[in-house]
Scaffold this active site. Structure first.
Site, PDB file in Angstrom:
ATOM      1  N   LYS A  87       9.994  30.564   9.463  1.00  0.00           N
ATOM      2  CA  LYS A  87       8.165  30.240  10.021  1.00  0.00           C
ATOM      3  C   LYS A  87       8.531  31.112  11.415  1.00  0.00           C
ATOM      4  O   LYS A  87       7.643  30.998  11.821  1.00  0.00           O
ATOM      5  CB  LYS A  87       8.033  29.296   9.795  1.00  0.00           C
ATOM      6  CG  LYS A  87       7.802  28.844   8.140  1.00  0.00           C
ATOM      7  CD  LYS A  87       7.406  28.076   8.083  1.00  0.00           C
ATOM      8  CE  LYS A  87       6.638  27.979   6.518  1.00  0.00           C
ATOM      9  NZ  LYS A  87       7.785  28.166   5.451  1.00  0.00           N
ATOM     10  N   GLU A 109      -0.027  22.138  10.264  1.00  0.00           N
ATOM     11  CA  GLU A 109       0.115  21.491   9.435  1.00  0.00           C
ATOM     12  C   GLU A 109       2.091  21.334   8.411  1.00  0.00           C
ATOM     13  O   GLU A 109       1.631  22.415   8.650  1.00  0.00           O
ATOM     14  CB  GLU A 109      -1.231  21.571   8.254  1.00  0.00           C
ATOM     15  CG  GLU A 109      -0.767  23.089   7.221  1.00  0.00           C
ATOM     16  CD  GLU A 109      -0.553  24.376   7.823  1.00  0.00           C
ATOM     17  OE1 GLU A 109      -0.896  23.987   9.653  1.00  0.00           O
ATOM     18  OE2 GLU A 109      -0.012  25.375   7.676  1.00  0.00           O
ATOM     19  N   SER A 379      14.292  34.341   2.995  1.00  0.00           N
ATOM     20  CA  SER A 379      12.909  33.364   3.724  1.00  0.00           C
ATOM     21  C   SER A 379      14.434  32.927   4.551  1.00  0.00           C
ATOM     22  O   SER A 379      13.550  32.336   5.099  1.00  0.00           O
ATOM     23  CB  SER A 379      12.004  33.730   3.028  1.00  0.00           C
ATOM     24  OG  SER A 379      12.283  32.013   2.458  1.00  0.00           O
TER      25      SER A 379
HETATM   26  C1  LIG Z   1       7.518  28.494   3.854  1.00  0.00           C
HETATM   27  C2  LIG Z   1       8.434  29.278   3.589  1.00  0.00           C
HETATM   28  C3  LIG Z   1       8.574  30.326   2.641  1.00  0.00           C
HETATM   29  C4  LIG Z   1       7.111  30.490   2.194  1.00  0.00           C
HETATM   30  O1  LIG Z   1       5.538  30.298   3.266  1.00  0.00           O
HETATM   31  P1  LIG Z   1       5.401  32.261   2.950  1.00  0.00           P
HETATM   32  O2  LIG Z   1       4.364  32.259   3.819  1.00  0.00           O
HETATM   33  O3  LIG Z   1       4.825  32.704   1.702  1.00  0.00           O
HETATM   34  O4  LIG Z   1       6.627  33.016   3.201  1.00  0.00           O
HETATM   35  C5  LIG Z   1       9.043  31.116   1.843  1.00  0.00           C
HETATM   36  N1  LIG Z   1      10.692  30.850   2.393  1.00  0.00           N
HETATM   37  C6  LIG Z   1      11.230  29.456   2.902  1.00  0.00           C
HETATM   38  C7  LIG Z   1      12.515  29.601   3.507  1.00  0.00           C
HETATM   39  C8  LIG Z   1      10.057  28.854   3.669  1.00  0.00           C
HETATM   40  O5  LIG Z   1      10.134  27.776   4.940  1.00  0.00           O
END
Ligand SMILES: *Cc1c(COP(=O)(O)O)cnc(C)c1O
Length: 394
Positions: A87, A109, A379
């Site tokens: 993010k 948000e 992610s």
């Molecule tokens: C917020 C988040 C997501 C989901 O958000 P996307 O916009 O779909 O990427 C996925 N993995 C992590 C670690 C997050 O913090």
């Protein structure tokens, strides 16, 4: 300057009050001029390197690959980015645009607090005022992230309307933006919202795919057969997919939150549950939204807060129509078991969101030949999820 396409086939667009149209146009102009400005690019790249810690590594998951007995698995390590997830890439990019537009204040948000922390971090770095809207229920269950945001100098405003969760926080952030639009930017956290947000967020997250493509080519001299990512709003998935869209031989798979199973109704599988995931307009964009029979936004459920949202980014709806990307779901239980398997085979504690992508790897890798390659976007890291996981394993 030529403008960006506002839609992805029939999806996307700008469904906002008239008062916001100038702000969206201003944002689009700023983005287009920044993209063409070498000094902007250089500053963004420098921050990604020196502050975020990019490039994030590509890790060969040897023991996981051996355990599953099929495809060779490579992890793109967004868990190692500063603040623990992808993010920050988008938050920093947008914060640089805010400065370029001459604004001094951002609103954001947040659901679980991850995007709030990334926004507060970028605001502190660049000296911007930051207000984060968060549902009262989420504030109660995400205390460590609330405290992090405050430490970083942000103001966290509790939202007590509706279900007191993410969608209500988004409504309040938009209301603030409409009221203070002259000096305020809405720092949107996923590949969602009115044009140009889905495109801007994709571009700021595309660094994930560019790096991963280069890294795997350098390591193996070939592209992966399959790329897998979890899909909340869709930003980490579109970030990694974007580098492979012109390679038709690379299969792209997005994984939604299957919650307690699609039949239970307690999930966030916008594509996976065609009876309730229907075309609609939400928070400024036209896309698939989980709805009740009378068209209200349905309540969603996932063990991972980051996937727990009723809508999916419009570009994913388009890629799915084109059959360029395919979408599936993993249940809470499958994600928790994938979480545990990565901890024990690789010494990496993944975010529960990322564990959904790993759950699909566990289903798919054993069916693939040993010389095939899966690239999975890890992610984020799982430290934030330890409380949740503790309640499930005892
Ligand atoms: C917020 C988040 C997501 C989901 O958000 P996307 O916009 O779909 O990427 C996925 N993995 C992590 C670690 C997050 O913090």
């Amino acid at each position: 300057m030529p403008l960006l396409p506002p839609k992805f086939g029939p999806y996307g667009g700008q469904y906002v009050p008239e008062t916001l149209m100038p702000a969206l146009a201003e944002l689009e102009d700023a983005f287009i001029s920044a993209r063409a400005d070498l000094a902007f690019q250089r500053e963004f790249d420098r921050l990604l390197a020196d502050f975020v810690g990019r490039p994030t590594p590509l890790t060969y998951a040897r023991r996981l690959s051996e355990r599953l007995g099929g495809a060779q698995i490579y992890l793109k390590r967004e868990d190692l980015a500063h603040t623990g997830a992808h993010k920050i890439n988008n938050a920093l990019g947008q914060a640089l645009l805010v400065r370029r537009m001459g604004k001094r204040r951002i609103v954001a948000e947040t659901g679980a607090g991850q995007h709030g922390v990334a926004s507060a971090t970028a605001a502190a770095l660049l000296g911007l005022e930051c207000v984060v809207y968060m549902g009262a229920v989420d504030i109660a269950r995400q205390q460590p992230n609330v405290f992090r945001m405050k430490l970083l100098g942000a103001e966290v405003r509790s939202v007590s309307g509706g279900t007191q969760t993410l969608k209500d926080a988004i409504n309040e952030a938009i209301r603030d933006w409409v009221t203070n639009v002259r000096d305020t930017h809405y720092l949107l956290g996923s590949a969602l919202g009115p044009h140009p947000y889905p495109t801007i967020v994709r571009e700021f997250q595309s660094v994930i795919g560019r790096e991963a493509r280069e890294q795997i080519l350098r390591e193996l001299g070939r592209l992966p057969d399959t790329v897998i990512a979890c899909v909340g709003g869709g930003s980490n998935a579109i970030g990694i997919f974007s580098a492979f869209l012109s390679d038709p031989e690379v299969e792209l798979i997005g994984v939604e939150a299957g919650g307690e199973g699609l039949a239970s109704g307690k999930h966030a599988a916008r594509f996976g549950d065609p009876a309730r995931g229907r075309l609609g307009v939400i928070h400024g964009t036209r896309t698939f939204v989980l709805q009740t029979a009378d068209g209200q936004i349905a309540e969603t459920h996932s063990v991972s807060a980051g996937l727990d949202y009723a809508a999916i980014g419009p570009e994913h709806a388009y890629l799915r129509d084109q059959e360029r990307a395919f979408y599936t779901a993993a249940t809470d239980e499958e994600a928790l078991s994938a979480f545990q398997m990565l901890c024990q085979t690789e010494g990496i504690i993944p975010a529960l969101e990322s564990a959904h992508a790993l759950a699909e790897v566990i289903k798919r890798a054993p069916t693939m030949p040993k010389d095939s390659v899966i690239l999975v976007n890890l992610s984020g890291r799982g430290d934030k999820d330890l409380n949740t996981v503790m309640q499930h394993f005892h």
